[in-house]
Write a protein that holds these residues in place. Structure first.
Motif, PDB file in Angstrom:
ATOM      1  N   SER A 145       0.759  -0.990  -0.148  1.00 27.46           N
ATOM      2  CA  SER A 145      -0.062  -0.057   0.413  1.00 27.46           C
ATOM      3  C   SER A 145       0.690   1.338  -0.047  1.00 27.46           C
ATOM      4  N   LEU A 146       2.637   1.286   0.598  1.00 31.60           N
ATOM      5  CA  LEU A 146       2.827   2.216   0.210  1.00 31.60           C
ATOM      6  C   LEU A 146       3.985   2.371  -0.856  1.00 31.60           C
ATOM      7  N   VAL A 147       3.823   1.630  -1.572  1.00 30.98           N
ATOM      8  CA  VAL A 147       4.963   1.072  -2.885  1.00 30.98           C
ATOM      9  C   VAL A 147       3.723   2.669  -4.618  1.00 30.98           C
ATOM     10  N   ASP A 148       4.355   3.162  -4.401  1.00 36.07           N
ATOM     11  CA  ASP A 148       4.460   4.236  -5.664  1.00 36.07           C
ATOM     12  C   ASP A 148       4.900   3.009  -6.737  1.00 36.07           C
ATOM     13  N   ARG A 149       6.155   2.752  -6.660  1.00 35.57           N
ATOM     14  CA  ARG A 149       6.526   1.866  -7.798  1.00 35.57           C
ATOM     15  C   ARG A 149       7.921   1.325  -7.465  1.00 35.57           C
ATOM     16  N   ILE A 172      12.342   0.901  -3.137  1.00 35.60           N
ATOM     17  CA  ILE A 172      11.146   0.992  -2.895  1.00 35.60           C
ATOM     18  C   ILE A 172      11.152   2.530  -2.879  1.00 35.60           C
ATOM     19  N   ILE A 173       9.808   2.582  -3.803  1.00 34.14           N
ATOM     20  CA  ILE A 173       9.330   4.185  -4.477  1.00 34.14           C
ATOM     21  C   ILE A 173       8.404   4.429  -3.111  1.00 34.14           C
ATOM     22  N   LEU A 213      -1.397   9.522   5.189  1.00 33.10           N
ATOM     23  CA  LEU A 213      -1.444   8.835   6.639  1.00 33.10           C
ATOM     24  C   LEU A 213      -1.607   7.207   6.009  1.00 33.10           C
ATOM     25  N   SER A 214      -1.101   6.046   6.387  1.00 32.66           N
ATOM     26  CA  SER A 214      -1.126   4.905   5.863  1.00 32.66           C
ATOM     27  C   SER A 214      -1.270   4.157   6.498  1.00 32.66           C
ATOM     28  N   ILE A 215      -1.947   2.528   7.101  1.00 30.67           N
ATOM     29  CA  ILE A 215      -2.123   2.096   7.898  1.00 30.67           C
ATOM     30  C   ILE A 215      -2.170   0.244   7.608  1.00 30.67           C
TER      31      ILE A 215
END
Length: 689
Positions: A145-149, A172-173, A213-215
């Motif tokens: 979930s926190l990964v763009d690319r 990991i971007i 904010l990501s959980i």
């Protein structure tokens, strides 16, 4: 080599078949749509840079326009087979293998081109935030979930990343808070009872900055024992990851961002009757691991005329583990600072920087004990400087010259030169060649899980010297025009020669792991090939295959690397229906790999050919909802006898000649694939832009 030549002949025939099929079926089509822009491909691709910009298929993969061969995979690519973390998702990349190193607690590392996980540098937003301890215990805690690319460089990377990236780099971007959706949620579950929940909310969004904010929460609590060895097939897991990133809007588009993440996991694998009160005892065998981890990282572009970027990161990792009655208590703290300078002078893109990395590591093993047996934590500051010149000689040639100097407290001066060349004879062909050296200092107890299980005694025969390597990579990218479409063919060759390679001897004595420097040499060599389509037709495909020979040679004896199959590959087929339904068929296949057997082992030394196949159906709705579901491990493959003597985990009856004539001991290192058989999954996503 005959088998290898047959593979290439088959690939050529397959490419010709695709060209003929496409020509017959789609000869009347003049244009395609990429990123909502209608373009005639053959007319618009006047130079290689244009092709690189749109070498993004519906698989969301592209090649960076650099002398160093680097592939970029978007989050959409990994959604073809949704998994709860990066460790499992990365298996979709050809030549990259997530390796489970323990059949009980299911910890593992990531192999690139057959080299163990310690040879791969894992970065987050370009910073070495993933410390050596977390490469064993923290990879499963990085949620998708926190990964763009994700940017992947197979083989040695540029001098910017440092000399320890011998096998490759996984960068990991993370998502940019300025561009992220206002709200997104993803809930996935399966028939075995696992639950994965991702929630992300843009909590602040104004003209000056945005905050995301990501959980992520993952839970798996069912004790499943399908092979009836009284051990859990899959480790029970209860973990949470909280991520907060801030991106700032500044004058002249200067960069500024920082992020914080906290990760906690309670992991258990062991005998089915194990309870919390058995933790650390010799009554019932269990491997119980508590992980606490904190990360801070960011980047700030100084308000100066020259382009100066300050990168910083800090991570704290606390490990509280028991392997049966063997404790492993460890703490690692890593501080990283780097100041980068970049300037364009004509056809020269110059980069330079200075860095400082402070690494503190302490545990309760012999790895941090001095000669008298007293505890002595490892403190190893490393100061470095790098220079790099990316020189665009002309329209067809680009040269990269790099050099890095690091000063290590123990090993003193470390020199790492790097040379890379990119040749583009025409818009449809690109050749890349790189050469350089590598250097690595080993921490056995954070890199080799077998040293921690308690099932074998660890012996270090001498003062270990750092490993050194010479390595080269050759990459050829070909774009075959088919009317207004392209078929991409990517072929990579790699070769690395190691001196002082540190090896673990699992074979001499079944109850011991003996570490020393190899007096001979070690080699990792091979070739990989990948074919993919670049069109917006309903059907898309990507197929990759890798042949590698990874071995060590000492006094004329050649020994194959453990868990390094000579043949492996990936496949990915997608079909887009008109009513916003899509079907994805994905998987990996592996040839025989050498396994850590014991003397007179009844189990085969090499694994069989096998494939892990998945299928998924997705339905998208106009209101932002998306429903998906499918089947994993469609062919229901699981390894046989992954644990030796599971009925005697504390070796209480090893000396019973009648029942144990070969003196087998309890061992958990034989597993080479997940023990989860065929299973289903179902999920729902929602997003508000």
């Amino acid at each position: 080599m005959l088998a290898l030549s047959n593979i290439f002949v088959s690939m050529k025939l397959f490419i010709l078949y695709l060209i003929l099929l496409s020509s017959l079926l789609f000869a009347q089509t003049d244009s395609i749509k990429i990123d909502s822009v209608k373009t005639n491909l053959v007319d618009s691709f006047k130079n290689q840079k244009d092709i690189d910009e749109v070498t993004i298929t519906q698989f969301s993969v592209k090649k960076l326009n650099s002398p160093i061969s680097t592939d970029v995979y978007s989050q959409q690519f990994f959604r073809k087979n949704p998994t709860p973390n990066i460790f499992e998702s990365i298996a979709m990349v050809n030549g990259v293998k997530p390796q489970l190193n323990c059949s009980v607690c299911n910890t593992g590392d990531i192999h690139i081109n057959g080299l163990e996980g310690a040879y791969t540098m894992i970065l987050i937003d370009g910073m070495p935030i993933v410390s050596s301890l977390s490469t064993v215990y923290g990879l499963s805690g990085i949620p998708n979930s926190l990964v763009d690319r994700i940017e992947i460089t197979k083989g040695p990377a540029s001098s910017i990343f440092g000399s320890e990236a011998m096998g490759g780099v996984i960068n990991i971007i993370t998502k940019n808070a300025l561009q992220a959706p206002n709200f997104s949620a993803d809930l996935m579950t399966g028939n075995q009872g696992e639950i994965n929940l991702d929630i992300a909310k843009k909590v602040i969004d104004n003209k000056n900055f945005s905050s995301l904010l990501s959980i992520n929460y993952f839970y798996f609590g069912n004790r499943i024992d399908q092979n009836k060895d009284n051990f859990t097939d899959t480790a029970l897991q209860n973990r949470i990851s909280v991520f907060n990133k801030w991106n700032f809007k500044r004058k002249e588009n200067r960069l500024a961002s920082f992020a914080l993440r906290y990760f906690y996991e309670d992991r258990f694998g062991g005998e089915m009757q194990w309870k919390k009160e058995n933790r650390g005892s010799d009554d019932v065998y269990g491997e119980s691991i508590y992980t606490n981890r904190f990360e801070l990282f960011g980047i700030y572009q100084l308000p100066t005329k020259e382009k100066l970027l300050l990168q910083y990161s800090y991570n704290y990792h606390d490990q509280n583990s028991f392997y049966g009655n063997t404790p492993y208590m460890a703490t690692q703290k890593v501080l990283f600072l780097q100041l980068n300078w970049e300037k364009q002078l004509g056809k020269h893109n110059l980069k330079s920087g200075i860095s400082y990395k402070s690494n503190f590591y302490d545990d309760n093993t012999p790895g941090t004990a001095n000669s008298s047996g007293q505890n002595q934590p490892m403190k190893s500051p490393i100061t470095g400087i790098y220079l790099e010149d990316e020189w665009e000689i002309n329209d067809k040639n680009m040269l990269l010259l790099g050099y890095r100097y690091d000063y290590h407290k123990i090993h003193k001066s470390v020199h790492s030169p790097r040379l890379a060349w990119k040749f583009e004879p025409n818009p449809y062909n690109t050749l890349r060649l790189s050469f350089g050296t590598g250097f690595r200092v080993v921490n056995l107890f954070t890199e080799d899980h077998a040293a921690l299980t308690g099932s074998r005694e660890v012996i270090i025969k001498e003062d270990l010297k750092p490993e050194k390597s010479l390595n080269t990579n050759l990459s050829y990218l070909m774009k075959i025009p088919v009317n207004n479409y392209f078929i991409n063919v990517d072929i990579n060759g790699f070769y690395s020669y190691f001196n002082n390679k540190i090896i673990g001897d699992f074979d001499s004595q079944p109850d011991k792991i003996i570490y020393n420097n190899l007096s001979g040499h070690a080699i990792s060599r091979g070739v990989s090939a990948e074919i993919s389509t670049n069109w917006t037709l309903p059907i898309q495909l990507m197929f990759g295959i890798t042949y590698m020979d990874v071995y060590q040679e000492n006094k004329g004896d050649k020994i194959q690397q453990l868990h390094a199959p000579k043949w492996s590959g990936t496949y990915n087929l997608s079909y887009q229906f008109a009513n916003k339904f899509s079907l994805d068929w994905t998987g990996q296949f592996y040839g025989p790999m050498r396994l850590p057997t014991v003397p007179d082992d009844f189990r085969p030394e090499y694994s069989p050919w096998f494939t892990l196949m998945n299928i998924q159906l997705t339905k998208k709705f106009d209101n932002g909802f998306e429903i998906y579901g499918g089947i994993r491990n469609l062919l229901n493959f699981t390894p046989k006898n992954p644990i030796l003597r599971p009925f005697d985990p504390f070796d209480n009856n090893v000396d019973d000649i009648a029942s144990n004539p070969y003196s087998y001991t309890f061992d958990t290192t034989y597993g080479y694939a997940p023990m989860q058989g065929i299973r289903t999954f179902l999920g729902i996503r929602y997003q508000i832009r």
